[in-house]
Motif scaffolding. Structure first.
Motif, PDB file in Angstrom:
ATOM      1  N   TRP A  55      31.578  59.409 -52.743  1.00  0.00           N
ATOM      2  CA  TRP A  55      31.766  58.374 -53.764  1.00  0.00           C
ATOM      3  C   TRP A  55      30.778  58.549 -54.914  1.00  0.00           C
ATOM      4  N   GLY A  56      29.549  58.977 -54.597  1.00  0.00           N
ATOM      5  CA  GLY A  56      28.550  59.173 -55.643  1.00  0.00           C
ATOM      6  C   GLY A  56      28.951  60.264 -56.620  1.00  0.00           C
ATOM      7  N   ILE A  57      29.429  61.397 -56.097  1.00  0.00           N
ATOM      8  CA  ILE A  57      29.869  62.493 -56.967  1.00  0.00           C
ATOM      9  C   ILE A  57      31.076  62.062 -57.791  1.00  0.00           C
ATOM     10  N   GLY A  58      31.998  61.312 -57.161  1.00  0.00           N
ATOM     11  CA  GLY A  58      33.157  60.810 -57.890  1.00  0.00           C
ATOM     12  C   GLY A  58      32.763  59.903 -59.044  1.00  0.00           C
ATOM     13  N   LEU A  59      31.812  59.002 -58.809  1.00  0.00           N
ATOM     14  CA  LEU A  59      31.346  58.095 -59.863  1.00  0.00           C
ATOM     15  C   LEU A  59      30.642  58.853 -60.983  1.00  0.00           C
ATOM     16  N   LEU A  60      29.814  59.823 -60.619  1.00  0.00           N
ATOM     17  CA  LEU A  60      29.109  60.608 -61.636  1.00  0.00           C
ATOM     18  C   LEU A  60      30.081  61.367 -62.527  1.00  0.00           C
ATOM     19  N   GLU A  61      31.087  61.983 -61.911  1.00  0.00           N
ATOM     20  CA  GLU A  61      32.051  62.737 -62.714  1.00  0.00           C
ATOM     21  C   GLU A  61      32.908  61.798 -63.555  1.00  0.00           C
ATOM     22  N   GLY A  62      33.215  60.615 -63.028  1.00  0.00           N
ATOM     23  CA  GLY A  62      33.964  59.643 -63.816  1.00  0.00           C
ATOM     24  C   GLY A  62      33.204  59.231 -65.063  1.00  0.00           C
ATOM     25  N   PHE A  63      31.920  58.910 -64.918  1.00  0.00           N
ATOM     26  CA  PHE A  63      31.083  58.546 -66.074  1.00  0.00           C
ATOM     27  C   PHE A  63      30.966  59.714 -67.049  1.00  0.00           C
ATOM     28  N   LEU A  64      30.859  60.932 -66.517  1.00  0.00           N
ATOM     29  CA  LEU A  64      30.716  62.102 -67.375  1.00  0.00           C
ATOM     30  C   LEU A  64      31.973  62.342 -68.205  1.00  0.00           C
ATOM     31  N   TYR A  65      33.146  62.210 -67.585  1.00  0.00           N
ATOM     32  CA  TYR A  65      34.398  62.414 -68.315  1.00  0.00           C
ATOM     33  C   TYR A  65      34.573  61.370 -69.412  1.00  0.00           C
ATOM     34  N   VAL A  66      34.229  60.114 -69.095  1.00  0.00           N
ATOM     35  CA  VAL A  66      34.329  59.060 -70.103  1.00  0.00           C
ATOM     36  C   VAL A  66      33.354  59.319 -71.240  1.00  0.00           C
ATOM     37  N   PHE A  67      32.162  59.812 -70.901  1.00  0.00           N
ATOM     38  CA  PHE A  67      31.165  60.151 -71.916  1.00  0.00           C
ATOM     39  C   PHE A  67      31.688  61.263 -72.835  1.00  0.00           C
ATOM     40  N   LEU A  68      32.328  62.269 -72.272  1.00  0.00           N
ATOM     41  CA  LEU A  68      32.860  63.378 -73.071  1.00  0.00           C
ATOM     42  C   LEU A  68      34.024  62.927 -73.942  1.00  0.00           C
ATOM     43  N   ILE A  69      34.912  62.098 -73.384  1.00  0.00           N
ATOM     44  CA  ILE A  69      36.080  61.659 -74.156  1.00  0.00           C
ATOM     45  C   ILE A  69      35.665  60.730 -75.292  1.00  0.00           C
ATOM     46  N   SER A  70      34.474  60.124 -75.181  1.00  0.00           N
ATOM     47  CA  SER A  70      33.995  59.230 -76.242  1.00  0.00           C
ATOM     48  C   SER A  70      33.673  59.984 -77.529  1.00  0.00           C
ATOM     49  N   PHE A  71      33.511  61.307 -77.426  1.00  0.00           N
ATOM     50  CA  PHE A  71      33.239  62.111 -78.619  1.00  0.00           C
ATOM     51  C   PHE A  71      34.527  62.443 -79.385  1.00  0.00           C
ATOM     52  N   CYS A  72      35.670  62.172 -78.780  1.00  0.00           N
ATOM     53  CA  CYS A  72      36.947  62.473 -79.431  1.00  0.00           C
ATOM     54  C   CYS A  72      37.288  61.383 -80.443  1.00  0.00           C
ATOM     55  N   THR A  73      37.893  61.806 -81.535  1.00  0.00           N
ATOM     56  CA  THR A  73      38.340  60.879 -82.577  1.00  0.00           C
ATOM     57  C   THR A  73      39.856  60.747 -82.500  1.00  0.00           C
ATOM     58  N   PHE A  74      40.336  59.504 -82.479  1.00  0.00           N
ATOM     59  CA  PHE A  74      41.775  59.252 -82.404  1.00  0.00           C
ATOM     60  C   PHE A  74      42.208  58.601 -83.715  1.00  0.00           C
ATOM     61  N   CYS A  75      42.919  59.379 -84.522  1.00  0.00           N
ATOM     62  CA  CYS A  75      43.293  58.878 -85.841  1.00  0.00           C
ATOM     63  C   CYS A  75      44.779  59.075 -86.150  1.00  0.00           C
ATOM     64  N   GLY A  76      45.534  59.616 -85.183  1.00  0.00           N
ATOM     65  CA  GLY A  76      46.957  59.859 -85.414  1.00  0.00           C
ATOM     66  C   GLY A  76      47.817  58.969 -84.548  1.00  0.00           C
ATOM     67  N   SER A  77      48.693  59.587 -83.782  1.00  0.00           N
ATOM     68  CA  SER A  77      49.594  58.837 -82.906  1.00  0.00           C
ATOM     69  C   SER A  77      48.803  58.138 -81.807  1.00  0.00           C
ATOM     70  N   ASN A  78      49.267  56.960 -81.430  1.00  0.00           N
ATOM     71  CA  ASN A  78      48.609  56.216 -80.355  1.00  0.00           C
ATOM     72  C   ASN A  78      49.526  56.064 -79.140  1.00  0.00           C
ATOM     73  N   LYS A  79      50.514  56.947 -79.041  1.00  0.00           N
ATOM     74  CA  LYS A  79      51.461  56.890 -77.937  1.00  0.00           C
ATOM     75  C   LYS A  79      51.059  57.895 -76.853  1.00  0.00           C
ATOM     76  N   VAL A  80      50.698  57.390 -75.680  1.00  0.00           N
ATOM     77  CA  VAL A  80      50.321  58.236 -74.549  1.00  0.00           C
ATOM     78  C   VAL A  80      51.597  58.627 -73.802  1.00  0.00           C
ATOM     79  N   ASP A  81      51.993  59.873 -73.934  1.00  0.00           N
ATOM     80  CA  ASP A  81      53.236  60.353 -73.327  1.00  0.00           C
ATOM     81  C   ASP A  81      52.988  60.711 -71.863  1.00  0.00           C
ATOM     82  N   HIS A  82      52.721  59.686 -71.067  1.00  0.00           N
ATOM     83  CA  HIS A  82      52.418  59.902 -69.652  1.00  0.00           C
ATOM     84  C   HIS A  82      52.606  58.592 -68.909  1.00  0.00           C
TER      85      HIS A  82
END
Length: 247
Positions: free
Chosen positions: A84-111
């Protein structure tokens, strides 16, 4: 495993059912990131939990007399906590990385839910560095439990083959057959989802794999493990006899 199965379905299916029933397909940015975080936590944790269970089966079959020492409550607690600890660490890390992305176009998540790949495709910033980091981390973190699971079953199969009686081999193999089935289902869908070459990429296939490991597999896991239960076997036998006599 029970907690993980319930968590997976709780993370995805309620919102998906809401979309299907009401047509309300809107999710906030914070809600989307939260869904991504828990998805990463649960999938990484399950990866390690399955590896820990493979080690448990290895000890039970290859070193049965030492099982109480190798798999004490303290050992099980720390293996679970580490997963669970490794899972939580990787979850926080992925969210931290995705926070550097800029979303300025389509807002439709095709999933079917807010997964990493669909979000990266919506970003209008350069995501090559982030993708490389995520791929490297996924490979490194996934290598350990994969090797542990593979080596455990190599020793298990080797031990089973050394048993002379057919009944003994069957009885020993049955102690790990449920876990092996779950591993094949989980690894097969996750590897099919994330390890396909880009040339064979298909959003429709991604959606099929996603619903498999987020909805179908968690539903099948209790059934797979309960098939070894004597009471379940007797109930299934009675149902079979009932329909045979009725026919």
């Amino acid at each position: 495993m029970s907690v993980l199965d319930m968590s997976f379905t709780t993370m995805v299916l309620p919102k998906l059912l809401d979309i299907c029933l009401t047509g309300n397909n809107v999710i906030s940015y914070n809600g989307c990131i939260t869904q991504l975080f828990f998805f990463v936590v649960f999938i990484v944790t399950e990866y390690f939990i399955l590896a820990a269970m493979a080690y448990d089966r290895y000890v039970a079959i290859c070193h049965p007399l030492h099982y109480p020492n190798f798999m004490s409550l303290i050992v099980c607690f720390w293996m679970s906590l580490t997963s669970w600890g490794i899972g939580l660490l990787e979850g926080f890390l992925y969210v931290f990385l995705i926070s550097f992305c800029t979303f300025c176009g389509s807002n439709k998540v095709d999933h079917l839910f807010c997964d990493l790949k669909p979000l990266m495709r919506l970003s209008c910033s350069n995501t090559r560095t982030i993708e490389t980091i995520i791929l490297g981390l996924g490979t490194i973190i996934g290598f350990g439990p994969s090797v542990m699971t593979l080596v455990s079953y190599m020793y298990i199969i080797s031990t089973i083959l050394k048993i002379h009686s057919k009944e003994g081999r069957h009885k020993t193999f049955s102690t790990c057959s449920s876990h092996l089935t779950v591993i094949l289902l989980f690894y097969g869908t996750v590897l099919g989802m994330y390890m396909r070459p880009k040339s064979s990429y298909s959003m429709k296939q991604d959606k099929v794999f996603a619903i498999l490991y987020a909805g179908v597999i968690p539903m099948l896991n209790p059934l797979v493990y309960s098939l070894k239960n004597q009471e379940v076997k007797e109930a299934l036998s009675k149902i079979k006899t009932f329909y045979i006599n009725k026919g």
